[in-house]
Design a protein around this motif. Structure first.
Motif, PDB file in Angstrom:
ATOM      1  N   ARG A 161      46.803  29.283  38.005  1.00  0.00           N
ATOM      2  CA  ARG A 161      46.650  29.586  36.571  1.00  0.00           C
ATOM      3  C   ARG A 161      45.891  28.484  35.829  1.00  0.00           C
ATOM      4  O   ARG A 161      45.118  28.772  34.905  1.00  0.00           O
TER       5      ARG A 161
ATOM      6  N   ASP B 200      43.621  33.948  39.867  1.00  0.00           N
ATOM      7  CA  ASP B 200      45.078  33.990  39.742  1.00  0.00           C
ATOM      8  C   ASP B 200      45.587  35.302  40.329  1.00  0.00           C
ATOM      9  O   ASP B 200      44.827  36.258  40.512  1.00  0.00           O
ATOM     10  N   ASP B 201      46.895  35.366  40.619  1.00  0.00           N
ATOM     11  CA  ASP B 201      47.416  36.592  41.217  1.00  0.00           C
ATOM     12  C   ASP B 201      47.671  37.684  40.178  1.00  0.00           C
ATOM     13  O   ASP B 201      47.880  38.842  40.530  1.00  0.00           O
ATOM     14  N   LYS B 202      47.647  37.323  38.889  1.00  0.00           N
ATOM     15  CA  LYS B 202      47.824  38.325  37.836  1.00  0.00           C
ATOM     16  C   LYS B 202      47.324  37.754  36.518  1.00  0.00           C
ATOM     17  O   LYS B 202      47.113  36.547  36.381  1.00  0.00           O
ATOM     18  N   ASP B 203      47.110  38.619  35.548  1.00  0.00           N
ATOM     19  CA  ASP B 203      46.758  38.166  34.213  1.00  0.00           C
ATOM     20  C   ASP B 203      47.996  37.571  33.537  1.00  0.00           C
ATOM     21  O   ASP B 203      49.126  37.983  33.824  1.00  0.00           O
TER      22      ASP B 203
ATOM     23  N   ARG C  96      42.440  36.859  31.152  1.00  0.00           N
ATOM     24  CA  ARG C  96      41.922  37.567  32.340  1.00  0.00           C
ATOM     25  C   ARG C  96      41.948  36.621  33.548  1.00  0.00           C
ATOM     26  O   ARG C  96      40.953  36.410  34.242  1.00  0.00           O
ATOM     27  N   SER C  97      43.104  36.060  33.793  1.00  0.00           N
ATOM     28  CA  SER C  97      43.213  35.033  34.833  1.00  0.00           C
ATOM     29  C   SER C  97      43.005  35.592  36.241  1.00  0.00           C
ATOM     30  O   SER C  97      42.563  34.872  37.138  1.00  0.00           O
ATOM     31  N   LYS C  98      43.305  36.873  36.426  1.00  0.00           N
ATOM     32  CA  LYS C  98      43.117  37.462  37.750  1.00  0.00           C
ATOM     33  C   LYS C  98      41.647  37.439  38.155  1.00  0.00           C
ATOM     34  O   LYS C  98      41.314  37.282  39.332  1.00  0.00           O
ATOM     35  N   GLU C  99      40.760  37.576  37.172  1.00  0.00           N
ATOM     36  CA  GLU C  99      39.321  37.545  37.465  1.00  0.00           C
ATOM     37  C   GLU C  99      38.872  36.171  37.936  1.00  0.00           C
ATOM     38  O   GLU C  99      37.806  36.028  38.544  1.00  0.00           O
TER      39      GLU C  99
END
Length: 551
Positions: free
Chosen positions: A341, A293-296, A287-290
């Motif tokens: 990331r 990051d720009d996306k999971d 869940r990197s966007k949380e």
């Protein structure tokens, strides 16, 4: 009086001014900024403290600046303090106080300029980390110079620094490397997606020398033989090249060990348990966007194989587990996406994202006769560390690569770096040191010894003052270089110091000539010259560049 001592004097004077007027001292910064004016006619040093704080306590900046000037001028080390413009304060130091800077350098020697701004910090500095599929290329060479210098500078500010090389010995690139070796051993062209160059042929031949039956083995066994020996040979060559370049590492960490030890599986399981890893389309996603990051990001692919970031996550967890409170990654120009990331990975693991810091280096090009140099003698496709060192030598290569901000590209002019002239920056700085070393030898031949008690108040010439003030900037330059992770500040400073010395040398005779007797000024200037030599040597050492005594 050093800039740091002057800063303390200005701050304590400001406290006295505010106290006398019943005003709040809390408006004062912890550290007062002291700068050298661009125009030397304005004074030796200047501060904008009055502009910073006057209105916060209900005073006009010039009014506060004048009260501060009157207070500071009472110190015997300050010749004058004058208000300029809207509230700047310019200082001229007494000759004796300014000369004390020289005495401090002579007393501290090799430790002059060291600080404790990073005392207590445990820093992991990872740099170069080139793929084990070929010699260190030009981009990796830049990181070898900059990373090693940064490690020295951080340590010079009191940090406990571990220099680490992350060896990517897992993944598809290793399979391509092994297949290329096997093809070369068979006398076949490199696979379409493989690696070419003389080094592949050399390593393949060495594998066969160590394991003559390798080509007759079953496919899986043959692949493992070429993998095991080939990687070992390639890594040994990389280490040797770096060592000869003056860059050694405290830790060589192998990516494959994270997979073999179960560290990757453990990190993945931990993220699943925390809910920061979720399943979708047969794959496991972070869940990197949380976390900015720009996306999971896919961590475990739908076929069950770990994606590259899985190793990154386990590696970061390993670093933090070893007690590092700051992990600096030095990555290439095509790795901008790694900033978000890696910070997201830190947050998902339950750590402060600030534990991760990523520096991105831009490209390096070689130019000869005004034209780009594109092909390597041995690697065939890219310029290598050995190519650059063979062309200009270790010192010139390291200095040139370290003297630019990492976020700017570099065109290295091979013709310029071969010149023994002031056009060549490393020669300019090293020549200043050699010239100063020669001066001390000549003094010794005349029976003149360095006198730590020389009357430094005699150093009143404009060029002497400029040289002293430049020497005094060294500690500040090191602090800023460490704080901003910018070793190039040290190189540019050394060029300024060399310039200040050369200008001094052109107008101020140091040693007596003929039947002349040495005077107190002779010994004062000898002390000044030794201080300049010491600082040049200290700075060059931090860049991993030699300080020659003869050239």
């Amino acid at each position: 009086m050093t800039p740091a001592v002057l800063a303390d004097l200005v701050r304590s004077s400001a406290v006295q001014v505010l106290t006398a007027r019943g005003l709040d001292q809390a408006v004062l910064p912890d550290t007062v900024t002291i700068e050298r004016p661009r125009n030397p006619e304005h004074g030796d040093y200047a501060t904008n403290l009055a502009l910073q704080v006057a209105k916060k306590v209900g005073l006009q900046p010039r009014e506060f600046a004048q009260a501060l000037a009157d207070q500071v001028a009472q110190d015997e080390g300050v010749a004058s303090a004058e208000v300029a413009g809207p509230g700047f304060l310019n200082f001229r130091l007494a000759a004796g106080a300014q000369g004390e800077q020289v005495r401090q350098v002579l007393a501290a020697g090799e430790r002059y300029g060291l600080g404790d701004a990073l005392a207590g910090r445990k820093i992991n500095l990872e740099f170069v980390s080139a793929n084990p599929t070929g010699p260190v290329h030009l981009g990796g060479t830049r990181w070898a110079a900059v990373g090693d210098a940064l490690g020295r500078i951080l340590a010079a500010q009191g940090a406990e620094v571990t220099r680490e090389y992350y060896f990517n010995d897992a993944g598809a690139q290793i399979d391509r490397f092994v297949n290329s070796l096997i093809a070369a051993a068979k006398g076949e062209p490199a696979p379409e997606d493989g690696y070419a160059g003389g080094y592949i042929t050399d390593i393949a031949a060495e594998v066969l020398r160590q394991e003559p039956s390798a080509l007759s083995q079953e496919e899986a066994e043959r692949h493992e033989t070429f993998r095991r020996i080939g990687i070992e040979l390639m890594f040994a060559e990389i280490k040797q090249s770096l060592h000869e370049f003056g860059t050694d590492f405290d830790v060589y960490f192998q990516e494959d060990s994270l997979h073999q030890s179960g560290a990757v599986a453990s990190a993945v399981e931990g993220l699943k348990q925390s809910g920061n890893l979720y399943e979708a389309d047969g794959a496991w996603w972070l869940r990197s966007k949380e976390f900015g990051d720009d996306k999971d990001r896919v961590v475990i692919k739908s076929d069950g194989a770990p994606a590259y970031i899985a190793g990154d996550i386990a590696y970061l967890q390993d670093k933090i587990g070893r007690g590092f409170d700051l992990c600096i990654y030095m990555l290439g120009a095509d790795h901008h996406g790694y900033i978000a990331r890696l910070k997201a990975a830190a947050a998902a693991l339950g750590h402060d994202p600030a534990v991760v810091e990523v520096l991105i280096g831009q490209l390096v090009n070689l130019v000869k006769d005004g034209k780009p140099v594109r092909m390597s003698k041995r690697a065939g496709t890219v310029i290598t560390m050995e190519d650059l060192v063979e062309a200009v030598g270790v010192d010139a290569a390291r200095y040139e690569l370290a003297r630019y901000s990492v976020d700017s590209g570099i065109d290295i002019d091979l013709d310029l770096l071969r010149k023994h002239s002031n056009e060549n920056p490393v020669y300019y700085v090293q020549y200043a040191h050699a010239r100063l070393s020669s001066l001390q030898r000549n003094a010794a031949d005349l029976g003149l010894k360095l006198d730590a008690e020389a009357d430094l108040s005699l150093l009143t010439h404009e060029r002497e003052g400029d040289l002293i003030r430049t020497i005094g900037e060294f500690g500040k330059v090191l602090r800023r270089a460490a704080e901003l992770r910018e070793p190039h500040r040290v190189a540019r400073y050394l060029e300024s110091l060399a310039s200040a010395y050369h200008k001094f040398y052109d107008v101020a005779r140091v040693l007596p000539q003929g039947d002349e007797e040495a005077t107190p000024l002779t010994f004062a200037r000898l002390a000044l010259c030794e201080a300049a030599r010491q600082v040049l040597a200290n700075g060059l050492s931090l860049l991993g560049v030699s300080a020659p005594e003869r050239m």
